[in-house]
Design a protein around this motif. Structure first.
Motif, short mmCIF file in Angstrom:
data_model
loop_
_atom_site.label_atom_id
_atom_site.label_comp_id
_atom_site.label_asym_id
_atom_site.label_seq_id
_atom_site.Cartn_x
_atom_site.Cartn_y
_atom_site.Cartn_z
N GLY A 232 0.82 -1.20 0.00
CA GLY A 232 0.00 0.00 0.00
C GLY A 232 0.85 1.25 0.00
O GLY A 232 1.75 1.41 -0.83
N ASP A 233 0.58 2.14 0.95
CA ASP A 233 1.34 3.39 1.06
C ASP A 233 2.55 3.27 1.98
O ASP A 233 3.30 4.22 2.14
N ASP A 234 2.71 2.12 2.62
CA ASP A 234 3.81 1.91 3.56
C ASP A 234 4.84 0.98 2.95
O ASP A 234 4.87 -0.22 3.23
N LYS A 286 6.15 0.00 -6.82
CA LYS A 286 4.78 0.51 -6.91
C LYS A 286 4.22 0.40 -8.32
O LYS A 286 3.04 0.08 -8.51
#
Length: 349
Positions: A232-234, A286
């Motif tokens: 995810g964003d981490d 990503k």
């Protein structure tokens, strides 16, 4: 109450033996107070076999096992069935499989059908990163990351177009060049060609491994690797490590059989190059929809130029593998790393 953790190893790829080394280190790092470990090995012929112990993996005895295993694709069952009549409900799976039929989205698709959480990248990211050609197309689309220039060769056309292909490559790159199967790992089928004769031999060898072959320009630089962890964003990148190959390039034998090959953590390269590598590693991860873990490999030229090489979604976990070493250098032990990877299996979005 313990959770049932299915660990898959072996596989039908050319990296079967590497998987059998990796899995022993992974299993030793799993907290057996939290997990009941179910070992299932896949032979080179594709037979799924129940394995009783790490000792059987080390000796190879597991390949002679008589209890077959089948993971049900039925999402209401979430179970592995054995030919001795037993079955076990699976809470989470940890594929320690390198290469084809393990790192390419096939096993990942099975777990998704079965509704079983699993460690590592999903089906899409596993498939596209296993294929170096499609990885290059995606990285090109990012627009800010330099990578080696290449020529695509189709194995099925080699018999009638060998000379034509070689003429194109010689005109475009000259020598030396690297020849690689588009799909593959651990440098299987990879060669360096210094002349036309070696190029022809390299193309024929690479054709044994895949229908697509990449011929790449020679990059004169240091081989630098970076580990990525998260979802995810981490998403975090480790520091970097350098490969000092005990051969002309870091081929299979140099990686796993030659004790003179070395890995150096935190090598002496410009700080700007290190930060560029770490940023590029996360961006590439990503861009391919990565989750869990990957090792991203680069070259650094003498002038500090950073060039992307490839990404591996199930990197080796052997005693000399860079991925766990890079995180250990960041203060994350192998046991903590394995636990974090299992936790991430439940966090997949």
């Amino acid at each position: 109450m313990k959770k049932n953790l299915l660990v898959l190893f072996g596989g039908q790829s050319s990296e079967h033996d590497v998987s059998c080394m990796s899995v022993q280190n992974v299993v030793r790092c799993i907290d057996d107070s939290k997990y009941e470990i179910i070992l299932v090995g896949i032979t080179k012929e594709g037979h799924w076999v129940k394995c009783e112990s790490l000792e059987d993996i080390a000796s190879g005895e597991w390949r002679r096992g008589t209890v077959s295993a089948i993971v049900s694709p039925d999402a209401t069952e979430k179970a592995v069935y054995f030919s001795d009549g037993n079955s076990i409900k699976i809470d989470v799976a940890f594929p320690v499989l390198h290469g084809n039929y393990g790192e390419d989205g096939t096993v990942q698709g099975l777990f998704e059908l079965a509704g079983i959480p699993y460690v590592g990248c999903g089906g899409l990211s596993s498939a596209v990163t296993m294929d170096k050609y499609y990885t290059k197309l995606i990285v090109n689309a990012i627009g800010t990351i330099r990578q080696a220039d290449y020529e695509l060769v189709l194995s099925r056309k080699l018999d009638r177009k060998m000379d034509e292909y070689m003429d194109i490559i010689e005109k475009r790159f000259g020598y030396p060049v690297f020849v690689k199967p588009s799909v593959g790992g651990s440098s299987c089928g990879v060669s360096r060609a210094n002349n036309r004769e070696e190029l022809e031999a390299g193309l024929k060898e690479a054709a044994k491994y895949d229908r697509k072959i990449l011929v790449e320009e020679m990059i004169f630089g240091r081989e630098i690797e970076c580990a990525v962890l998260g979802g995810g964003d981490d998403i975090k990148a480790s520091g970097v490590g350098e490969i000092l190959a005990a051969a002309e390039f870091y081929d299979y034998d140099a990686k796993y059989n030659n004790p003179q090959s070395q890995t150096v953590i935190d090598p002496d390269i410009p700080a700007a190059a290190v930060e560029e590598i770490r940023g590029d590693a996360v961006n590439i991860f990503k861009s391919v929809d990565g989750h869990g873990l990957s090792r991203v490999d680069f070259f650094v030229k003498d002038d500090g130029t950073v060039i992307f090489n490839e990404i591996n979604t199930i990197p080796g976990f052997t005693a000399i593998s860079m991925y766990p070493m890079l995180w250990e250098a960041q203060g994350i032990s192998k046991k903590d790393l394995v636990q974090r990877l299992i936790d991430l299996a439940y966090e997949r979005v």
